[in-house]
Design an enzyme around this catalytic site. Structure first.
Site, PDB file in Angstrom:
ATOM      1  N   TYR A 177      -2.140  -0.427  10.346  1.00 22.87           N
ATOM      2  CA  TYR A 177      -2.339  -0.830   8.949  1.00 22.87           C
ATOM      3  C   TYR A 177      -1.081  -0.533   8.123  1.00 22.87           C
ATOM      4  CZ  TYR A 177      -3.962  -0.821   4.118  1.00 22.87           C
ATOM      5  OH  TYR A 177      -4.078  -1.059   2.765  1.00 22.87           O
ATOM      6  N   SER A 179       0.828  -1.202   0.000  1.00 22.56           N
ATOM      7  CA  SER A 179       0.000   0.000   0.000  1.00 22.56           C
ATOM      8  C   SER A 179       0.861   1.250   0.000  1.00 22.56           C
ATOM      9  CB  SER A 179      -0.900   0.011   1.231  1.00 22.56           C
ATOM     10  OG  SER A 179      -1.515   1.273   1.353  1.00 22.56           O
TER      11      SER A 179
HETATM   12  N1  LIG Z   1      -8.735  -0.191  -1.872  1.00 24.89           N
HETATM   13  C1  LIG Z   1      -7.662   0.551  -1.693  1.00 24.89           C
HETATM   14  O1  LIG Z   1      -7.692   1.780  -1.810  1.00 24.89           O
HETATM   15  C2  LIG Z   1      -6.342  -0.111  -1.374  1.00 24.89           C
HETATM   16  C3  LIG Z   1      -5.205   0.693  -1.375  1.00 24.89           C
HETATM   17  C4  LIG Z   1      -3.972   0.110  -1.085  1.00 24.89           C
HETATM   18  C5  LIG Z   1      -3.908  -1.241  -0.805  1.00 24.89           C
HETATM   19  N2  LIG Z   1      -5.043  -2.006  -0.796  1.00 24.89           N
HETATM   20  C6  LIG Z   1      -4.900  -3.443  -0.474  1.00 24.89           C
HETATM   21  O2  LIG Z   1      -5.527  -4.228  -1.468  1.00 24.89           O
HETATM   22  C7  LIG Z   1      -5.973  -5.447  -0.885  1.00 24.89           C
HETATM   23  C8  LIG Z   1      -7.438  -5.664  -1.252  1.00 24.89           C
HETATM   24  O3  LIG Z   1      -8.189  -4.582  -0.738  1.00 24.89           O
HETATM   25  P1  LIG Z   1      -9.639  -4.194  -1.273  1.00 24.89           P
HETATM   26  O4  LIG Z   1      -9.709  -2.716  -1.244  1.00 24.89           O
HETATM   27  O5  LIG Z   1      -9.934  -4.935  -2.501  1.00 24.89           O
HETATM   28  O6  LIG Z   1     -10.517  -4.744  -0.036  1.00 24.89           O
HETATM   29  P2  LIG Z   1     -12.003  -5.284   0.019  1.00 24.89           P
HETATM   30  O7  LIG Z   1     -12.816  -4.724  -1.093  1.00 24.89           O
HETATM   31  O8  LIG Z   1     -12.414  -5.070   1.422  1.00 24.89           O
HETATM   32  O9  LIG Z   1     -11.815  -6.858  -0.269  1.00 24.89           O
HETATM   33  C9  LIG Z   1     -11.091  -7.628   0.624  1.00 24.89           C
HETATM   34  C10 LIG Z   1     -11.155  -9.085   0.264  1.00 24.89           C
HETATM   35  O10 LIG Z   1     -10.545  -9.825   1.335  1.00 24.89           O
HETATM   36  C11 LIG Z   1     -11.493 -10.679   1.932  1.00 24.89           C
HETATM   37  N3  LIG Z   1     -11.333 -10.816   3.377  1.00 24.89           N
HETATM   38  C12 LIG Z   1     -11.405  -9.838   4.301  1.00 24.89           C
HETATM   39  N4  LIG Z   1     -11.225 -10.341   5.527  1.00 24.89           N
HETATM   40  C13 LIG Z   1     -11.051 -11.676   5.377  1.00 24.89           C
HETATM   41  C14 LIG Z   1     -10.853 -12.755   6.271  1.00 24.89           C
HETATM   42  N5  LIG Z   1     -10.812 -12.583   7.596  1.00 24.89           N
HETATM   43  N6  LIG Z   1     -10.690 -14.004   5.767  1.00 24.89           N
HETATM   44  C15 LIG Z   1     -10.747 -14.210   4.433  1.00 24.89           C
HETATM   45  N7  LIG Z   1     -10.961 -13.235   3.537  1.00 24.89           N
HETATM   46  C16 LIG Z   1     -11.114 -11.979   3.998  1.00 24.89           C
HETATM   47  C17 LIG Z   1     -12.836 -10.077   1.599  1.00 24.89           C
HETATM   48  O11 LIG Z   1     -13.837 -11.051   1.741  1.00 24.89           O
HETATM   49  P3  LIG Z   1     -15.422 -10.667   1.783  1.00 24.89           P
HETATM   50  O12 LIG Z   1     -15.852 -10.532   0.362  1.00 24.89           O
HETATM   51  O13 LIG Z   1     -16.010 -11.842   2.468  1.00 24.89           O
HETATM   52  O14 LIG Z   1     -15.543  -9.395   2.547  1.00 24.89           O
HETATM   53  C18 LIG Z   1     -12.592  -9.604   0.179  1.00 24.89           C
HETATM   54  O15 LIG Z   1     -12.638 -10.687  -0.712  1.00 24.89           O
HETATM   55  C19 LIG Z   1      -5.729  -5.331   0.608  1.00 24.89           C
HETATM   56  O16 LIG Z   1      -4.550  -6.025   0.948  1.00 24.89           O
HETATM   57  C20 LIG Z   1      -5.572  -3.847   0.817  1.00 24.89           C
HETATM   58  O17 LIG Z   1      -4.764  -3.566   1.931  1.00 24.89           O
HETATM   59  C21 LIG Z   1      -6.251  -1.465  -1.081  1.00 24.89           C
END
Ligand SMILES: NC(=O)c1ccc[n+]([C@@H]2O[C@H](COP(=O)([O-])OP(=O)(O)OC[C@H]3O[C@@H](n4cnc5c(N)ncnc54)[C@H](OP(=O)(O)O)[C@@H]3O)[C@@H](O)[C@H]2O)c1
Ligand SMILES: *[C@@H]1O[C@H](CO)[C@@H](O)[C@H](O)[C@H]1NC(C)=O
Length: 322
Positions: free
Chosen positions: A210, A195
């Site tokens: 985080y 990130s």
């Molecule tokens: N979005 C951003 O702006 C951003 C920026 C920088 C980095 N990131 C990184 O990108 C990655 C994905 O983020 P995202 O924004 O796509 O998040 P998201 O939309 O919240 O999706 C997260 C995914 O992880 C799953 N998950 C969460 N908790 C879990 C658990 N306890 N056990 C198994 N699966 C779990 C969720 O399952 P459910 O569908 O069941 O909820 C979903 O499939 C993360 O590592 C995040 O730190 C995101």
């Protein structure tokens, strides 16, 4: 008498000549970095992902970035192991992928990475599956952040433990379960999602835990990149800034906040190259700009920004309780 440029240079003491040389070289390096960036970002062909193996494993594929990664990998002809916590959502996603890409083989694995789940049991399931399948690509995407910004002393024990359990331990253990097979076959690509919170901005106040878990991901990836390069395994940390997902609490995409599909389409083209990269090009422009500003200015801006997020979150929380 008028000396031309070279005579002037030659008449300078040796240390000034050296400084001039170094200065010129550094200007050239900066100038050359622009065409290099353009080539890498827009022109360089993607690697043939199937050469790493016929299966890809994605964690957290039921929403957000992970879900789009799964679709993109299927488009590239890979079979998928989808590792998520919710069996219904897993089924929904794999059915949707199957409909769009009928040739894709998909296996769903239910693992809850939170402290309420049993990670060791999950890791054993992955090991068993990986032993029989030719898993060439691992996308360590699962991750959580704070529900909204808060001071470190306001982070409750459950959230604290989950951040470390899911973001750090989950990624570490899944990687360790998948690497032996890749080593045996001498090929593989591992993508860990980091990130900007840990890499682009000097600090992410009110998201300390985080950001720190993502700093772990960055260094973990960098070390493994060196450890396994000679064994044919390409380890990479991909660095997104904001992407429109439920985690970021952003619904609408824009130039600097891509949709998950926009992000994943860019991300897939970087797999197997640099150890650390920022796949979505408008993000890397922001990264370049951040480099030019003094750290104290970014710190101050970020603190104000996150204090506002905290306020909004608190208002929402208290209206929920009423
Ligand atoms: N979005 C951003 O702006 C951003 C920026 C920088 C980095 N990131 C990184 O990108 C990655 C994905 O983020 P995202 O924004 O796509 O998040 P998201 O939309 O919240 O999706 C997260 C995914 O992880 C799953 N998950 C969460 N908790 C879990 C658990 N306890 N056990 C198994 N699966 C779990 C969720 O399952 P459910 O569908 O069941 O909820 C979903 O499939 C993360 O590592 C995040 O730190 C995101
Ligand atoms: C987690 O799973 C492992 C392996 O199946 C088992 O040995 C252990 O007892 C389980 N732990 C808990 C807390 O259920």
């Amino acid at each position: 008498m008028e000396l031309n440029f070279w005579d002037q240079v030659k008449s300078q003491p040796i240390w000034i000549q050296l400084l001039l040389l170094l200065g010129t070289l550094s200007i050239f390096k900066t100038l050359l970095s622009i065409p290099k960036w353009i080539y890498i970002t827009f022109l360089r062909p993607a690697k043939n992902l199937k050469k790493y193996g016929s299966w890809a494993l994605v964690t957290g594929p039921t929403d957000g970035i992970g879900k789009s990664f799964a679709f993109q990998l299927a488009r590239k002809g890979l079979n998928l192991i989808l590792v998520g916590r919710n069996p219904d959502k897993l089924k929904e996603v794999s059915d949707a992928i199957q409909t769009k890409f009928p040739k894709t083989e998909i296996k769903n694995l239910v693992i809850d990475f939170s402290i309420g789940g049993n990670l060791s049991e999950g890791v054993i399931k992955i090991q068993e599956l990986v032993e029989e399948l030719d898993v060439g690509i691992l996308i360590n995407n699962v991750g959580i952040s704070y529900p909204y910004a808060r001071f470190f002393h306001e982070v409750d024990q459950e959230l604290l433990r989950n951040l470390i359990h899911i973001n750090v331990e989950g990624t570490t253990k899944v990687t360790q379960a998948v690497i032996p097979g890749m080593l045996k076959r001498k090929r593989g690509a591992i993508v860990n999602i980091g990130s900007g919170a840990a890499i682009v901005i000097p600090s992410d106040p009110l998201y300390a835990v985080y950001a720190a878990t993502k700093a772990y991901i960055d260094q973990f990836s960098r070390c493994l990149y060196v450890e396994y390069k000679k064994s044919g395994i390409d380890v990479q940390c991909q660095v997104p800034l904001y992407v429109a997902t439920k985690m970021a609490s952003i619904r609408r995409s824009s130039l600097f906040v891509p949709s998950t599909d926009g992000y994943a389409r860019a991300a897939i083209r970087w797999i197997g190259y640099e150890p650390r990269c920022m796949p979505y090009w408008p993000h890397s422009i922001l990264w370049g700009l951040a480099h030019m500003l003094p750290e104290s200015a970014i710190d101050a801006w970020r603190l104000q920004f996150c204090l506002r997020i905290r306020k909004k979150g608190q208002v929402k929380d208290s209206s929920k309780k009423e």
